[in-house]
Structures are given as C-alpha cells and as structure tokens.
Design an enzyme around this catalytic site. Sequence first.
Site, PDB file in Angstrom:
ATOM      1  N   SER A  93      68.671 -15.075  -8.906  1.00 44.80           N
ATOM      2  CA  SER A  93      67.588 -16.023  -9.195  1.00 44.80           C
ATOM      3  C   SER A  93      68.167 -17.427  -9.140  1.00 44.80           C
ATOM      4  CB  SER A  93      67.047 -15.746 -10.599  1.00 44.80           C
ATOM      5  OG  SER A  93      66.196 -16.795 -11.016  1.00 44.80           O
TER       6      SER A  93
ATOM      7  N   TYR B 141      68.499 -14.331 -19.564  1.00 46.70           N
ATOM      8  CA  TYR B 141      68.099 -14.170 -18.154  1.00 46.70           C
ATOM      9  C   TYR B 141      69.039 -14.975 -17.258  1.00 46.70           C
ATOM     10  CZ  TYR B 141      64.935 -13.720 -14.134  1.00 46.70           C
ATOM     11  OH  TYR B 141      64.383 -13.439 -12.900  1.00 46.70           O
TER      12      TYR B 141
ATOM     13  N   LYS C 115      71.527 -13.325 -14.572  1.00 47.73           N
ATOM     14  CA  LYS C 115      71.383 -13.595 -13.134  1.00 47.73           C
ATOM     15  C   LYS C 115      72.671 -14.193 -12.574  1.00 47.73           C
ATOM     16  CE  LYS C 115      67.385 -11.824 -12.455  1.00 47.73           C
ATOM     17  NZ  LYS C 115      67.222 -10.618 -11.638  1.00 47.73           N
TER      18      LYS C 115
HETATM   19  N1  NAD Z   1      58.931 -13.409 -10.021  1.00 43.89           N
HETATM   20  C1  NAD Z   1      59.835 -14.369 -10.089  1.00 43.89           C
HETATM   21  O1  NAD Z   1      59.520 -15.529 -10.286  1.00 43.89           O
HETATM   22  C2  NAD Z   1      61.291 -14.056  -9.841  1.00 43.89           C
HETATM   23  C3  NAD Z   1      62.144 -15.109  -9.535  1.00 43.89           C
HETATM   24  C4  NAD Z   1      63.505 -14.844  -9.337  1.00 43.89           C
HETATM   25  C5  NAD Z   1      63.977 -13.554  -9.448  1.00 43.89           C
HETATM   26  N2  NAD Z   1      63.122 -12.542  -9.754  1.00 43.89           N
HETATM   27  C6  NAD Z   1      63.685 -11.190  -9.873  1.00 43.89           C
HETATM   28  O2  NAD Z   1      63.014 -10.303  -8.988  1.00 43.89           O
HETATM   29  C7  NAD Z   1      62.981  -8.991  -9.558  1.00 43.89           C
HETATM   30  C8  NAD Z   1      61.545  -8.483  -9.599  1.00 43.89           C
HETATM   31  O3  NAD Z   1      60.781  -9.369 -10.384  1.00 43.89           O
HETATM   32  P1  NAD Z   1      59.181  -9.331 -10.446  1.00 43.89           P
HETATM   33  O4  NAD Z   1      58.744 -10.725 -10.611  1.00 43.89           O
HETATM   34  O5  NAD Z   1      58.644  -8.528  -9.309  1.00 43.89           O
HETATM   35  O6  NAD Z   1      58.956  -8.591 -11.832  1.00 43.89           O
HETATM   36  P2  NAD Z   1      58.032  -7.353 -12.251  1.00 43.89           P
HETATM   37  O7  NAD Z   1      58.033  -7.333 -13.747  1.00 43.89           O
HETATM   38  O8  NAD Z   1      56.719  -7.404 -11.553  1.00 43.89           O
HETATM   39  O9  NAD Z   1      58.837  -6.089 -11.699  1.00 43.89           O
HETATM   40  C9  NAD Z   1      59.972  -5.553 -12.356  1.00 43.89           C
HETATM   41  C10 NAD Z   1      60.035  -4.065 -12.066  1.00 43.89           C
HETATM   42  O10 NAD Z   1      61.211  -3.540 -12.694  1.00 43.89           O
HETATM   43  C11 NAD Z   1      60.877  -2.317 -13.336  1.00 43.89           C
HETATM   44  N3  NAD Z   1      61.800  -2.074 -14.450  1.00 43.89           N
HETATM   45  C12 NAD Z   1      61.994  -2.823 -15.579  1.00 43.89           C
HETATM   46  N4  NAD Z   1      62.924  -2.251 -16.372  1.00 43.89           N
HETATM   47  C13 NAD Z   1      63.333  -1.124 -15.742  1.00 43.89           C
HETATM   48  C14 NAD Z   1      64.273  -0.103 -16.039  1.00 43.89           C
HETATM   49  N5  NAD Z   1      64.979  -0.125 -17.183  1.00 43.89           N
HETATM   50  N6  NAD Z   1      64.423   0.920 -15.169  1.00 43.89           N
HETATM   51  C15 NAD Z   1      63.716   0.954 -14.016  1.00 43.89           C
HETATM   52  N7  NAD Z   1      62.816   0.025 -13.650  1.00 43.89           N
HETATM   53  C16 NAD Z   1      62.623  -1.003 -14.513  1.00 43.89           C
HETATM   54  C17 NAD Z   1      59.440  -2.515 -13.823  1.00 43.89           C
HETATM   55  O11 NAD Z   1      58.802  -1.262 -14.071  1.00 43.89           O
HETATM   56  C18 NAD Z   1      58.838  -3.281 -12.645  1.00 43.89           C
HETATM   57  O12 NAD Z   1      58.331  -2.421 -11.667  1.00 43.89           O
HETATM   58  C19 NAD Z   1      63.627  -9.115 -10.943  1.00 43.89           C
HETATM   59  O13 NAD Z   1      64.983  -8.776 -10.866  1.00 43.89           O
HETATM   60  C20 NAD Z   1      63.487 -10.588 -11.255  1.00 43.89           C
HETATM   61  O14 NAD Z   1      64.452 -11.033 -12.175  1.00 43.89           O
HETATM   62  C21 NAD Z   1      61.787 -12.767  -9.944  1.00 43.89           C
END
Ligand code: NAD
Length: 267
Positions: free
Chosen positions: A151, A167, A171
């Site tokens: 991230s 977080y 990251k």
């Molecule tokens: N959305 C953003 O702004 C953003 C920005 C930078 C990085 N990210 C990263 O991208 C990735 C996805 O984020 P997102 O926004 O789609 O979030 P989201 O919450 O929609 O998806 C996260 C997924 O991880 C699964 N999960 C959580 N804990 C778990 C566990 N212990 N075992 C198995 N599965 C598990 C959840 O069920 C979900 O499907 C994450 O790593 C997040 O940190 C997101």
Amino acid sequence: MEKVLDLFSLKGKVIVATGATGYLCRHFLEAAAQAGGDIAALDMPGTENKLEELTQHLTEVYQIRAKWYEVNVTDEAHMMQVRDSVAADFGHVDGLIACAGINHHGSIEEYSFEDFNSVMTTNVTGTFLSDKLYGELMVKQGGGSIINMGSASGLVVSRYPRLMTAYSACKGGIHHLTHSVAAEWAGAGVRCNCLAPGYMEHGMTHIRGHVRRSDDPKYQRELMESVPMERFGVPKDLTGAVIYLLSDASGYTTGLDFKIDGGLTLW
Ligand SMILES: NC(=O)c1ccc[n+]([C@@H]2O[C@H](COP(=O)([O-])OP(=O)(O)OC[C@H]3O[C@@H](n4cnc5c(N)ncnc54)[C@H](O)[C@@H]3O)[C@@H](O)[C@H]2O)c1
C-alpha cells in the site's frame, strides 16, 4: 517478433488468490479469467455464497476453470491442506495474488495490543504463509509469479485523518517481505512483486469504525488534498498491473513496489 499482446495472456496458467471475494480481488480475478487463466479462489470461512457466485460467474462468462476454497490465511494447518487440494485439483500453480487483509483505524493511544496483533497476523503472517506455501510449489515447478498487496501506506505515513499505525507497519513489512522473497527465489524462476495502491474509492480506504464516516464530504476532501491527481483510484487502475505481473510480459521484473496512487507518495 512475438506479438506483444500475446505476452499478457494467462492461457494455461493457474492463478490462486486469497481474499478472493473482496472489493479489489474480485476485479483482479475477473481480469485474470478474461486473460484466459484458471482460478483457485480462496477466502475466509463464511464466504461460501460469495465464493460460489464469483467462481460460477467466472466459469460461465470466460469458459475457464474456477474452484473455491474456504480458509483463514492465519491457520497454517488448514492453509497446507487447501494448498494440497489446489495442487491436486489443478496440477500446477503459476500465479498467486495474496490479497487477504484487514485494517483498523485509530490513534496509537486507542490501539490495543490485540488490535495491533490481529492486523499484523492477518496481513503479514498471512501473506508470508501464502507466499511460502504456493511459492514452494512454484520453486518445484521451476517458476511462477507472486503478487503481494502492499500500500502507499507502507511507503509513506498516512496523514490525519487516517490514523492506522498497525496497517502502515504491516504494509511496510509486506513491501520488505516481497523484496526478501524476490531475492531468495529469483534463481528458482519465482518472481515476487508488490502492488502499492493509494486511496481506492472503496474497500479499505473507507473507515469502518469510530474515526470518521467514509461518506463524510469533509473527510473525502481532506484525503484528496494529499493526492496530486485529485481523485480516488478505481479497480481498473490496478487490473492492468496485475495482468502484467502475472504474465510473461513481466518475466524480468521482480522485487518491484508497483506504486499506483495518483501521485500520493510524491510529496
Ligand atoms: N481498498 C484500498 O483502498 C486499498 C489500498 C491499498 C491496499 N489495499 C490492500 O488490498 C487488499 C484488498 O483490500 P480490499 O480493499 O479489497 O479489502 P476487502 O475488505 O474488500 O477485502 C479483503 C478480503 O480479505 C479477506 N480476509 C480478511 N481476513 C482474512 C483471513 N484471516 N483469511 C482469509 N481471508 C481474509 C476478506 O474476507 C475479504 O474478502 C488488502 O490487502 C488491502 O490492504 C487496499
């Protein structure tokens, strides 16, 4: 010369993803299926309906193979069982998207030991375990490509109103985990790269909890003040990079922090 767009094809490749039904990953898997890849979709116990709907959609629309598995990325014994099932079901694994993750907002004073640990365990340990289990298969096969989810918050510290020490720490850890995995397995043909998205319009950008409401226009404005392009990212800003990193087009790319953040980390 080879046709350049053929380099981006995932035909004949098997792609595994954790956090498969999450906001970003379902877009990544739709793109991977569209590029011809077969899909093993993994997500938390309790996500059966979403996994079923996602894999059925991918199979019907793109005529690829897709199967789903429920597993918590912090449960080592179950992760090993699922890895063995994926290997038996598909025969090989060519790509991993380690996308499972959680977030927790709050000031350092508000963070409990348990909150901090749960973010670190799910995000860092879960990513390490995913990389290890599927990477070992790839090493045996002689190659593969791993994408970890870093991230912008792992490269610079988020400013108020986004207080999220665990977080940011996790990251940062995932970025350096990526560099270590890339260095250790480069000779085995296993590449490992990291996406570093900025503020996406949904998913983890949005606060679940007590700090600010995500639909508060003032909060949205404050976030955008730190983004030179002055907009949130959307999934299609990331999907091209995912296909590039999974495919042979990125055959000489490993250990990359792929920043896709509208310039957020420039200042
Ligand atoms: N959305 C953003 O702004 C953003 C920005 C930078 C990085 N990210 C990263 O991208 C990735 C996805 O984020 P997102 O926004 O789609 O979030 P989201 O919450 O929609 O998806 C996260 C997924 O991880 C699964 N999960 C959580 N804990 C778990 C566990 N212990 N075992 C198995 N599965 C598990 C959840 O069920 C979900 O499907 C994450 O790593 C997040 O940190 C997101």
